[in-house]
Motif scaffolding. Structure first.
Motif, PDB file in Angstrom:
ATOM      1  N   HIS A 165       5.860   2.474  -1.280  1.00 34.31           N
ATOM      2  CA  HIS A 165       5.047   1.535  -2.056  1.00 34.31           C
ATOM      3  C   HIS A 165       3.983   0.900  -1.150  1.00 34.31           C
ATOM      4  O   HIS A 165       4.296   0.355  -0.095  1.00 34.31           O
ATOM      5  CB  HIS A 165       5.918   0.436  -2.662  1.00 34.31           C
ATOM      6  CG  HIS A 165       6.955   0.949  -3.626  1.00 34.31           C
ATOM      7  ND1 HIS A 165       6.643   1.719  -4.718  1.00 34.31           N
ATOM      8  CD2 HIS A 165       8.303   0.792  -3.643  1.00 34.31           C
ATOM      9  CE1 HIS A 165       7.750   2.031  -5.378  1.00 34.31           C
ATOM     10  NE2 HIS A 165       8.780   1.482  -4.750  1.00 34.31           N
ATOM     11  N   THR A 166       2.755   0.963  -1.582  1.00 35.16           N
ATOM     12  CA  THR A 166       1.641   0.380  -0.839  1.00 35.16           C
ATOM     13  C   THR A 166       1.506  -1.107  -1.178  1.00 35.16           C
ATOM     14  O   THR A 166       2.075  -1.573  -2.166  1.00 35.16           O
ATOM     15  CB  THR A 166       0.336   1.097  -1.188  1.00 35.16           C
ATOM     16  OG1 THR A 166       0.069   0.903  -2.593  1.00 35.16           O
ATOM     17  CG2 THR A 166       0.444   2.587  -0.882  1.00 35.16           C
ATOM     18  N   PRO A 167       0.744  -1.864  -0.386  1.00 40.76           N
ATOM     19  CA  PRO A 167       0.517  -3.278  -0.722  1.00 40.76           C
ATOM     20  C   PRO A 167      -0.066  -3.484  -2.120  1.00 40.76           C
ATOM     21  O   PRO A 167       0.253  -4.461  -2.787  1.00 40.76           O
ATOM     22  CB  PRO A 167      -0.458  -3.737   0.369  1.00 40.76           C
ATOM     23  CG  PRO A 167      -0.152  -2.853   1.532  1.00 40.76           C
ATOM     24  CD  PRO A 167       0.205  -1.522   0.940  1.00 40.76           C
ATOM     25  N   SER A 168      -0.928  -2.549  -2.570  1.00 35.60           N
ATOM     26  CA  SER A 168      -1.527  -2.693  -3.898  1.00 35.60           C
ATOM     27  C   SER A 168      -0.473  -2.601  -5.000  1.00 35.60           C
ATOM     28  O   SER A 168      -0.623  -3.204  -6.067  1.00 35.60           O
ATOM     29  CB  SER A 168      -2.606  -1.625  -4.122  1.00 35.60           C
ATOM     30  OG  SER A 168      -2.053  -0.323  -4.052  1.00 35.60           O
ATOM     31  N   TYR A 207       2.004  -6.342   2.952  1.00 36.53           N
ATOM     32  CA  TYR A 207       1.533  -6.999   1.732  1.00 36.53           C
ATOM     33  C   TYR A 207       1.339  -8.483   2.020  1.00 36.53           C
ATOM     34  O   TYR A 207       2.260  -9.152   2.476  1.00 36.53           O
ATOM     35  CB  TYR A 207       2.537  -6.797   0.612  1.00 36.53           C
ATOM     36  CG  TYR A 207       2.283  -7.628  -0.628  1.00 36.53           C
ATOM     37  CD1 TYR A 207       1.043  -7.606  -1.279  1.00 36.53           C
ATOM     38  CD2 TYR A 207       3.281  -8.452  -1.159  1.00 36.53           C
ATOM     39  CE1 TYR A 207       0.812  -8.367  -2.410  1.00 36.53           C
ATOM     40  CE2 TYR A 207       3.060  -9.215  -2.298  1.00 36.53           C
ATOM     41  CZ  TYR A 207       1.833  -9.176  -2.916  1.00 36.53           C
ATOM     42  OH  TYR A 207       1.590  -9.941  -4.024  1.00 36.53           O
ATOM     43  N   ASN A 212      -2.058  -2.634   7.906  1.00 39.81           N
ATOM     44  CA  ASN A 212      -2.477  -1.970   6.670  1.00 39.81           C
ATOM     45  C   ASN A 212      -1.308  -1.755   5.723  1.00 39.81           C
ATOM     46  O   ASN A 212      -1.500  -1.615   4.518  1.00 39.81           O
ATOM     47  CB  ASN A 212      -3.136  -0.623   7.000  1.00 39.81           C
ATOM     48  CG  ASN A 212      -4.454  -0.809   7.747  1.00 39.81           C
ATOM     49  OD1 ASN A 212      -5.102  -1.835   7.600  1.00 39.81           O
ATOM     50  ND2 ASN A 212      -4.823   0.184   8.545  1.00 39.81           N
ATOM     51  N   ASN A 213      -0.095  -1.695   6.262  1.00 37.51           N
ATOM     52  CA  ASN A 213       1.075  -1.460   5.440  1.00 37.51           C
ATOM     53  C   ASN A 213       1.838  -2.755   5.168  1.00 37.51           C
ATOM     54  O   ASN A 213       3.026  -2.729   4.864  1.00 37.51           O
ATOM     55  CB  ASN A 213       2.010  -0.443   6.112  1.00 37.51           C
ATOM     56  CG  ASN A 213       2.960   0.188   5.118  1.00 37.51           C
ATOM     57  OD1 ASN A 213       2.604   0.424   3.967  1.00 37.51           O
ATOM     58  ND2 ASN A 213       4.187   0.439   5.553  1.00 37.51           N
ATOM     59  N   LYS A 255       7.373   3.056   2.898  1.00 41.52           N
ATOM     60  CA  LYS A 255       6.448   4.187   2.780  1.00 41.52           C
ATOM     61  C   LYS A 255       6.214   4.569   1.321  1.00 41.52           C
ATOM     62  O   LYS A 255       5.210   5.208   0.995  1.00 41.52           O
ATOM     63  CB  LYS A 255       7.004   5.380   3.551  1.00 41.52           C
ATOM     64  CG  LYS A 255       7.092   5.144   5.055  1.00 41.52           C
ATOM     65  CD  LYS A 255       7.659   6.364   5.777  1.00 41.52           C
ATOM     66  CE  LYS A 255       7.736   6.117   7.274  1.00 41.52           C
ATOM     67  NZ  LYS A 255       8.304   7.287   8.002  1.00 41.52           N
ATOM     68  N   CYS A 276       5.745  -3.304   3.954  1.00 46.25           N
ATOM     69  CA  CYS A 276       5.986  -2.432   2.801  1.00 46.25           C
ATOM     70  C   CYS A 276       6.674  -1.148   3.267  1.00 46.25           C
ATOM     71  O   CYS A 276       6.521  -0.709   4.408  1.00 46.25           O
ATOM     72  CB  CYS A 276       4.678  -2.069   2.105  1.00 46.25           C
ATOM     73  SG  CYS A 276       3.757  -3.486   1.477  1.00 46.25           S
ATOM     74  N   ASP A 301      -1.774   0.019  11.886  1.00 39.36           N
ATOM     75  CA  ASP A 301      -0.981   0.678  10.844  1.00 39.36           C
ATOM     76  C   ASP A 301      -0.040  -0.308  10.179  1.00 39.36           C
ATOM     77  O   ASP A 301       0.135  -0.302   8.963  1.00 39.36           O
ATOM     78  CB  ASP A 301      -0.185   1.834  11.442  1.00 39.36           C
ATOM     79  CG  ASP A 301      -1.097   2.976  11.880  1.00 39.36           C
ATOM     80  OD1 ASP A 301      -2.228   3.034  11.375  1.00 39.36           O
ATOM     81  OD2 ASP A 301      -0.666   3.777  12.725  1.00 39.36           O
TER      82      ASP A 301
END
Length: 278
Positions: free
Chosen positions: A260-263, A229, A226-227, A258, A256, A223
């Protein structure tokens, strides 16, 4: 001319560390050689310029360009050719050069720094590779089986790591990174929106820790991974660099929030810089 650092006594330094086979010592000596070359070239060109101004030698195009740059507080192009990438004005470039040489001088005199100023290396990728090599030798494993784990030390009152008293067991504490296109939330230890009208923010010290690829908490850390960047790190604001010297150094995993996502940060173009324009 008087403000330039003195050249390093390379023979004495090599003799002092002749019994060491540490990859970090090799990097230190290589960096000293590069800075000696730069200092020698700058000093010689300034002495020749002084002679030219006195009429002792003829002023060629190179000396004429140096004189114009000094008048306009710019770094001469002939200096840039053998120097590190920089967009700084001449006064700030000179101050930066003094600090870079000071780090190497202290390293040679007092031993390995507790916190490395990564911006002070002409080739920071060589230093990072040496850290991996040191770990690989101690663990008797292939360097290809190692990767980086990044732990940000969230101390807002000590961005340069002056209060750090001990070396890390593995890797190194790194300072001198600037976040562009984002801010850093010290309370939650993650990326956040930048302060309005502020393009860059100095990052706190980051622990660059080499670990085995198979041991990075594969189950419990999915997790977090995945979170995170993968923030690209560049030598200076011109991210493309040049054909002879690319600007990219490495990717640094930054947590990152909650919201804002890495993308999101990837589309924003968020990056870390080792050097600012001025």
């Amino acid at each position: 001319l008087d403000s330039l650092p003195q050249q390093f006594d390379l023979q004495q330094i090599q003799k002092k560390h002749s019994s060491s086979d540490s990859p970090l010592i090799v990097v230190m000596i290589q960096e000293i050689q590069r800075y000696n070359l730069l200092l020698s070239f700058v000093k010689t060109s300034l002495i020749n310029l002084q002679k030219g101004m006195k009429g002792l030698i003829s002023i060629n195009n190179e000396l004429d360009e140096i004189a114009n740059c000094l008048y306009n507080n710019k770094v001469p192009s002939s200096w840039k050719q053998i120097s590190y990438p920089s967009l700084k004005s001449l006064p700030n470039w000179t101050t930066d050069l003094i600090l870079r040489c000071k780090q190497l001088s202290k390293w040679n005199k007092y031993g390995r720094p507790k916190v490395f100023w990564l911006s002070g290396f002409q080739f920071p990728t060589g230093f990072l590779t040496a850290l991996l090599q040191s770990m690989a030798r101690r663990q008797s494993i292939a360097i290809d089986n190692l990767k980086w784990e990044f732990n940000v030390i969230n101390n807002q009152n000590d961005l340069n790591g002056d209060s750090i008293q001990m070396h890390p067991k593995e890797g190194a504490y790194i300072s001198g990174l600037y976040l562009e296109g984002a801010g850093w939330d010290f309370n939650n230890g993650c990326l956040t929106e930048p302060i309005p009208m502020k393009l860059n923010q100095q990052m706190p010290v980051i622990h660059f820790k080499p670990i085995e690829k198979s041991s990075k908490k594969n189950n419990n850390n999915d997790d977090d991974t995945n979170n995170s960047y993968q923030c690209p790190t560049y030598l200076y604001p011109i991210r493309t660099g040049t054909r002879e010297k690319p600007s990219f150094v490495c990717n640094v995993d930054l947590k990152c929030s909650k919201n804002h996502t890495p993308s999101f940060w990837s589309k924003r173009g968020t990056a870390l810089l080792l050097s600012l324009s001025d």
